[in-house]
Motif scaffolding. Structure first.
Motif, PDB file in Angstrom:
ATOM      1  N   ASP A   1       0.805  -1.106   0.111  1.00  0.00           N
ATOM      2  CA  ASP A   1      -0.114  -0.118   0.025  1.00  0.00           C
ATOM      3  C   ASP A   1       1.057   1.036   0.194  1.00  0.00           C
TER       4      ASP A   1
ATOM      5  N   ARG B   1       2.295  -1.756  -5.364  1.00  0.00           N
ATOM      6  CA  ARG B   1       2.287  -3.203  -5.377  1.00  0.00           C
ATOM      7  C   ARG B   1       3.369  -3.791  -6.273  1.00  0.00           C
TER       8      ARG B   1
ATOM      9  N   ASP C   1      -7.341  -3.593  -7.932  1.00  0.00           N
ATOM     10  CA  ASP C   1      -7.185  -2.267  -8.375  1.00  0.00           C
ATOM     11  C   ASP C   1      -6.967  -2.296  -9.968  1.00  0.00           C
TER      12      ASP C   1
ATOM     13  N   ARG D   1     -14.135  -7.902  -9.733  1.00  0.00           N
ATOM     14  CA  ARG D   1     -13.028  -8.063  -8.764  1.00  0.00           C
ATOM     15  C   ARG D   1     -13.420  -9.485  -8.219  1.00  0.00           C
TER      16      ARG D   1
ATOM     17  N   GLU E   1       2.305  -0.466 -12.991  1.00  0.00           N
ATOM     18  CA  GLU E   1       1.292  -0.176 -11.911  1.00  0.00           C
ATOM     19  C   GLU E   1      -0.095   0.146 -12.470  1.00  0.00           C
TER      20      GLU E   1
ATOM     21  N   LEU F   1      -6.579   3.132 -11.604  1.00  0.00           N
ATOM     22  CA  LEU F   1      -8.084   3.028 -11.079  1.00  0.00           C
ATOM     23  C   LEU F   1      -8.601   2.332 -12.255  1.00  0.00           C
TER      24      LEU F   1
ATOM     25  N   ALA G   1     -13.665   1.852  -9.557  1.00  0.00           N
ATOM     26  CA  ALA G   1     -12.958   1.799  -8.569  1.00  0.00           C
ATOM     27  C   ALA G   1     -12.999   2.887  -7.624  1.00  0.00           C
TER      28      ALA G   1
ATOM     29  N   LEU H   1      -2.739   5.231  -9.164  1.00  0.00           N
ATOM     30  CA  LEU H   1      -2.888   4.869  -7.690  1.00  0.00           C
ATOM     31  C   LEU H   1      -1.769   5.490  -6.968  1.00  0.00           C
TER      32      LEU H   1
ATOM     33  N   GLU I   1      -8.653   2.336   1.138  1.00  0.00           N
ATOM     34  CA  GLU I   1      -7.377   2.920   1.168  1.00  0.00           C
ATOM     35  C   GLU I   1      -6.339   2.084   1.491  1.00  0.00           C
TER      36      GLU I   1
END
Length: 450
Positions: free
Chosen positions: A82, A86, A137, A144, A198, A201, A205, A249, A395
């Motif tokens: 976080d 990631r 994400d 999801r 990465e 969103l 999301a 993100l 978050e």
């Protein structure tokens, strides 16, 4: 629709784009390697003990050396993901898994092998939880559950297949070569991560995160002259006008004392409004992973199968993990996430009943169906709990998924301990009947709280 404080969320994996499917499969392969690296060691223990000139019971410490950091560090890795990103973390820990596994291949003594397994477990700990958050994400809330189900189906295929292939590979080329082979697979997984980026969103999301924050929804949009007296209007910019789905993100800002903040956040999430999800994860580990841990010895002692034959039968667990992961999205679209969990728990009950029949008849045929039902049930329950956990704190999704992993694997350890006590008192028949009864209780409770 909300039930028990949880969205009756419908899922649809057919909406996944080619790029999202590539992400799920790439991360699934990373998880498959980490799971296989863990579970293949069990059938290789006799050969390891013989090579290192120790008793097989002494060699079992290498299982604990991996599992303790693997379970305990999942929330930590989730929180780090976080904070730092990631994908960045995944590149480090998958490479660490590769290095640790290769170190196992050349370990000259049990002490060095134990140290190498500790190192490997520390790096492997975050792969599944961080990958789950990464996929969450990338695909958005509507897809999801199905995407995480596919991810975990691929991952736990490695667990099931390694139980059979581990013994065969050890017999053919030796345990050192087997470790080297899994190290090479980990390196291939690390190379695969270079094809990912990465994620921004995914559509929807941002709304998913905002849905848990009514205060944010009540803030009116700014307009010229709407500021308080004496406060100038905020300047307009293209960045602020851009839709949320196009924003990358942003890592969560670290607290002044990150250790205190980590434990505070973890406790707030675990015992917060979504605590039922995390308690069910603990129960799932106790009953599903606890049952899986006893099946190998049961097949050998009661059904009379050789280690290789028992391992091959256990491969059905992995096959049906993959099948269940592929079906979870469609089931979620039709029945909602609590319905998927209920189906998985019913499948787990069927597995325990079939194992009881196998214990009563000393036949391996019911155990074949039990392995399939156990894999199907586990893969429907665990990833769905992961999806529900992401609502606990949008978050800190990595921390949420890490807490699920911690609950499941800690529960697996508790299940092994409690299962041994039940086994000593009532034999395998008593053990499987107790598991069936407790899974029925879990089914009733989950239908009330989800």
């Amino acid at each position: 629709m909300v039930r028990g404080g949880f969205r009756m969320q419908r899922t649809n994996t057919s909406r996944l784009s080619a790029a999202q499917i590539h992400t799920v499969v790439t991360l699934g392969f990373c998880g498959l390697v980490s799971a296989a690296d863990n579970w293949f060691v069990s059938p290789a223990l006799p050969a390891i003990a013989q090579t290192l000139a120790v008793a097989p019971t002494a060699a079992m410490v290498i299982l604990t050396a991996y599992m303790l950091p693997y379970g305990a560090l999942q929330p930590v890795c989730g929180a780090i993901g976080d904070a730092v990103g990631r994908l960045r973390l995944l590149r480090v820990i998958v490479l660490g898994l590769c290095a640790g596994t290769l170190l196992c291949a050349v370990a000259p003594s049990l002490a060095v092998l134990v140290l190498a397994r500790v190192v490997t477990g520390c790096f492997a700990a975050g792969i599944i939880s961080v990958s789950q958050a990464f996929v969450g994400d990338a695909v958005g809330p509507e897809c999801r559950a199905g995407a995480v189900g596919i991810l975990m189906g691929i991952t736990f295929t490695g667990q099931g297949l390694s139980a059979g292939l581990g013994g065969i590979l050890t017999d053919l080329v030796g345990w050192r070569a087997a470790f080297a082979a899994f190290g090479a697979l980990a390196f291939a997984a690390w190379l695969g991560l270079s094809t990912l980026r990465e994620p921004a969103l995914a559509p929807g999301a941002a709304a998913f995160g905002q849905a848990e924050s009514p205060e944010a929804a009540e803030v009116p949009s700014s307009a010229p002259g709407s500021a308080a007296p004496g406060v100038p209007d905020a300047p307009s910019s293209a960045a602020s006008a851009a839709p949320a789905s196009s924003q990358p993100l942003q890592p969560v800002a670290p607290a002044a004392n990150p250790v205190v903040a980590f434990f505070r956040n973890a406790l707030d999430i675990f015992f917060g409004p979504r605590r039922a999800v995390f308690v069910l994860a603990l129960a799932t580990g106790i009953l599903f992973l606890g049952t899986y841990g006893f099946m190998g010895t049961f097949l050998s002692e009661v059904c009379g199968l050789s280690s290789t034959a028992a391992g091959l039968l256990m491969m059905f667990y992995g096959v049906f993990c993959l099948v269940g992961g592929s079906l979870s999205g469609a089931l979620g679209a039709r029945r909602g996430l609590p319905g998927v969990i209920a189906i998985g728990e019913v499948s787990g009950i069927a597995a325990a009943v079939l194992l009881a029949v196998a214990a009563a008849t000393s036949s391996w045929l019911p155990a074949l169906g039990a392995a399939a039902c156990l894999g199907l049930g586990y893969i429907l329950v665990q990833p769905t709990l992961v999806t529900l956990s992401m609502e606990a704190d949008p978050e800190r999704v990595g921390l949420c998924t890490g807490l699920i992993g911690f609950g499941v694997f800690a529960g697996g350890g508790v299940g092994s301990m409690l299962g041994g006590t039940v086994l000593a008192a009532g034999g395998y028949l008593g053990l499987w009947l107790v598991v069936a009864a407790l899974l029925l209780v879990q089914l009733i409770v989950s239908k009330r709280v989800l």
